[in-house]
Write an enzyme that holds these catalytic residues in place. Structure first.
Site, PDB file in Angstrom:
ATOM      1  N   THR A 214      45.523  48.773  41.046  1.00 51.34           N
ATOM      2  CA  THR A 214      44.512  48.814  42.102  1.00 51.34           C
ATOM      3  C   THR A 214      44.979  49.694  43.262  1.00 51.34           C
ATOM      4  O   THR A 214      46.178  49.857  43.451  1.00 51.34           O
ATOM      5  CB  THR A 214      44.305  47.364  42.599  1.00 51.34           C
ATOM      6  OG1 THR A 214      43.672  46.634  41.573  1.00 51.34           O
ATOM      7  CG2 THR A 214      43.494  47.271  43.861  1.00 51.34           C
ATOM      8  N   ARG A 242      33.641  39.117  35.115  1.00 53.72           N
ATOM      9  CA  ARG A 242      34.674  38.575  36.003  1.00 53.72           C
ATOM     10  C   ARG A 242      34.804  39.448  37.258  1.00 53.72           C
ATOM     11  O   ARG A 242      34.792  40.667  37.191  1.00 53.72           O
ATOM     12  CB  ARG A 242      36.002  38.532  35.249  1.00 53.72           C
ATOM     13  CG  ARG A 242      37.212  38.083  36.080  1.00 53.72           C
ATOM     14  CD  ARG A 242      38.030  39.261  36.579  1.00 53.72           C
ATOM     15  NE  ARG A 242      39.309  38.856  37.143  1.00 53.72           N
ATOM     16  CZ  ARG A 242      40.074  39.655  37.871  1.00 53.72           C
ATOM     17  NH1 ARG A 242      39.716  40.894  38.120  1.00 53.72           N
ATOM     18  NH2 ARG A 242      41.216  39.224  38.367  1.00 53.72           N
ATOM     19  N   GLY A 244      37.360  40.001  40.607  1.00 52.43           N
ATOM     20  CA  GLY A 244      38.690  39.645  41.125  1.00 52.43           C
ATOM     21  C   GLY A 244      38.692  39.497  42.632  1.00 52.43           C
ATOM     22  O   GLY A 244      37.649  39.308  43.273  1.00 52.43           O
ATOM     23  N   ASP A 245      39.861  39.605  43.212  1.00 58.84           N
ATOM     24  CA  ASP A 245      40.022  39.418  44.655  1.00 58.84           C
ATOM     25  C   ASP A 245      39.659  40.665  45.466  1.00 58.84           C
ATOM     26  O   ASP A 245      39.320  40.557  46.651  1.00 58.84           O
ATOM     27  CB  ASP A 245      41.484  39.063  44.976  1.00 58.84           C
ATOM     28  CG  ASP A 245      42.445  40.161  44.522  1.00 58.84           C
ATOM     29  OD1 ASP A 245      42.316  40.625  43.367  1.00 58.84           O
ATOM     30  OD2 ASP A 245      43.312  40.574  45.322  1.00 58.84           O
ATOM     31  N   THR A 265      47.119  43.586  45.934  1.00 62.20           N
ATOM     32  CA  THR A 265      47.032  43.955  44.521  1.00 62.20           C
ATOM     33  C   THR A 265      47.818  42.944  43.716  1.00 62.20           C
ATOM     34  O   THR A 265      48.889  42.500  44.129  1.00 62.20           O
ATOM     35  CB  THR A 265      47.572  45.373  44.270  1.00 62.20           C
ATOM     36  OG1 THR A 265      47.540  45.617  42.857  1.00 62.20           O
ATOM     37  CG2 THR A 265      48.990  45.571  44.774  1.00 62.20           C
ATOM     38  N   GLY A 266      47.268  42.564  42.578  1.00 64.56           N
ATOM     39  CA  GLY A 266      47.967  41.582  41.762  1.00 64.56           C
ATOM     40  C   GLY A 266      46.984  40.757  40.971  1.00 64.56           C
ATOM     41  O   GLY A 266      45.822  41.146  40.790  1.00 64.56           O
ATOM     42  N   GLY A 268      44.362  38.671  40.506  1.00 63.27           N
ATOM     43  CA  GLY A 268      43.312  38.354  41.471  1.00 63.27           C
ATOM     44  C   GLY A 268      42.968  36.891  41.622  1.00 63.27           C
ATOM     45  O   GLY A 268      42.661  36.419  42.718  1.00 63.27           O
TER      46      GLY A 268
HETATM   47  N1  ASP Z   1      43.737  42.343  42.039  1.00 63.08           N
HETATM   48  C1  ASP Z   1      43.014  43.043  41.026  1.00 63.08           C
HETATM   49  C2  ASP Z   1      42.116  42.083  40.306  1.00 63.08           C
HETATM   50  O1  ASP Z   1      42.531  40.969  40.035  1.00 63.08           O
HETATM   51  C3  ASP Z   1      43.887  43.703  40.032  1.00 63.08           C
HETATM   52  C4  ASP Z   1      44.918  44.609  40.633  1.00 63.08           C
HETATM   53  O2  ASP Z   1      45.356  44.412  41.748  1.00 63.08           O
HETATM   54  O3  ASP Z   1      45.289  45.583  39.972  1.00 63.08           O
HETATM   55  O4  ASP Z   1      41.027  42.444  39.956  1.00 63.08           O
END
Ligand code: ASP
Length: 346
Positions: A214, A242, A244-245, A265-266, A268
């Site tokens: 991300t 779905r 995410g965050d 990022t991570g 989510g």
């Molecule tokens: N946080 C993002 C999600 O869960 C993924 C990412 O950070 O790469 O959609």
């Protein structure tokens, strides 16, 4: 005698008044114990966190990433240096990262379980807590611009799916055929994830696919205004629309001039449940933490202890920057006048 006394009182008054107003705008560097003024401008960015190890990275790929991170910094810095707004700097820097197939945002986004690219983005301004977000879109070349348009040209904060796509068409954003987002690399990651899933090995291959990718940017402009934005394709093999965050304010993105700007990022699902971006801001607001302390508390302690992997970039109102991550690596960089850092690994 009375005159001399009055002058002394006046001088003392001016001295303390001056010191008081200055303390609002200065930071105390706890190591050197000196007062340093906030930087004229600052910009910090990430290109995702995950299992990013030097041993798995070719020299050429590493060069490509470093070059892209540097170009992104240049884009944002140019805007801030010439007096542009943090909002413009965030949008333009993210647009560049979205157009670069190296990252999981815009072109280069990961695939859903049914082979689509479904993009999420959000943006927020810290002077008025205004914000815009889009989720699950597949027709807009630059989702971050769609998020900004939701903030500036609609009565809403978050639009999703077909409605968000229709809005983008109606206001004349640049749209693309969904095949624009297809990259072979990400397509292969989806096939790998499905294969692992079919062998009941879990849908992630730690070494191959566990890079979230991300992108996010936080900027502080010459007016002292903070803005933050995040853009993503989400997670490989995601199902059922779905979300995410990244498009959720307070989870993946947050900005408040009183505290800081954050982009995460991570994984989510964890960032949503722990309201990570707002939690970081709240520690600064209510506990007087700085960017570094708040990042340590939330990313390195709270999230890590529950298995929530990922990282964040934080730029606080005093211009302090921190880039904590509890994974092996995070593409990250920042720039301030006369200071530039670009890093990938721990
Ligand atoms: N946080 C993002 C999600 O869960 C993924 C990412 O950070 O790469 O959609």
């Amino acid at each position: 005698m009375y005159k001399a006394y009055s002058i002394l009182v006046l001088v003392c008054f001016l001295f303390f008044a001056c010191a008081e107003s200055k303390s609002d705008q200065t930071t105390i560097d706890s190591e050197k114990k000196v007062l340093s003024p906030p930087p004229e401008y600052a910009l910090v960015l990430h290109g995702g966190a995950g299992t990013i190890l030097k041993k798995n990275m070719s020299e050429d790929k590493e060069k490509e990433y470093l070059a892209a991170l540097n170009i992104a910094l240049n884009k944002g810095e140019e805007i801030l240096k010439s007096g542009g707004s943090s909002l413009d700097a965030v949008e333009q820097t993210i647009k560049y990262l979205e157009d670069t197939p190296l990252f999981n945002a815009g072109k280069g986004a990961v695939f859903t379980n049914d082979g689509r690219n479904s993009l999420d983005a959000s943006i927020m301004t810290g002077n008025d807590l205004n914000a815009g977000a889009v989720a699950g879109i597949g027709n807009v070349k630059n989702p971050i611009s769609a998020a900004r348009a939701v903030m500036e040209q609609s009565d809403h904060v978050m639009l999703s799916g077909k409605g968000a796509e229709q809005f983008a068409v109606e206001i004349g954003l640049e749209t693309v055929n969904p095949t624009y987002f297809h990259t072979e690399n990400r397509w292969r990651s989806l096939q790998n994830a499905k294969e692992r899933e079919s062998k009941a090995m879990g849908s992630f291959d730690e070494s191959q696919d566990y890079k979230f990718g991300t992108v996010g940017v936080v900027a502080l402009d010459k007016n002292g205004d903070i803005a933050a934005g995040t853009s993503t394709g989400g997670m490989t093999n995601k199902r059922y629309d779905r979300i995410g965050d990244s498009p959720i304010l307070g989870a993946g993105t947050y900005a408040n001039n009183k505290t800081c700007g954050v982009s995460c990022t991570g994984h989510g699902e964890f960032f949503i449940r722990w309201a990570v971006a707002h939690d970081i801001s709240a520690l600064i607001e209510y506990k007087g933490f700085d960017a570094h302390q708040a990042g340590e508390e939330v990313i390195m302690k709270k999230l890590k202890s529950v298995g929530g992997s990922g990282g964040a970039i934080i730029l606080d109102k005093n211009g302090n920057i921190s880039m904590p991550f509890n994974t092996e690596g995070m593409y990250r960089a920042y720039v301030k006048p006369n200071e530039r850092i670009v890093k990938i690994y721990k």
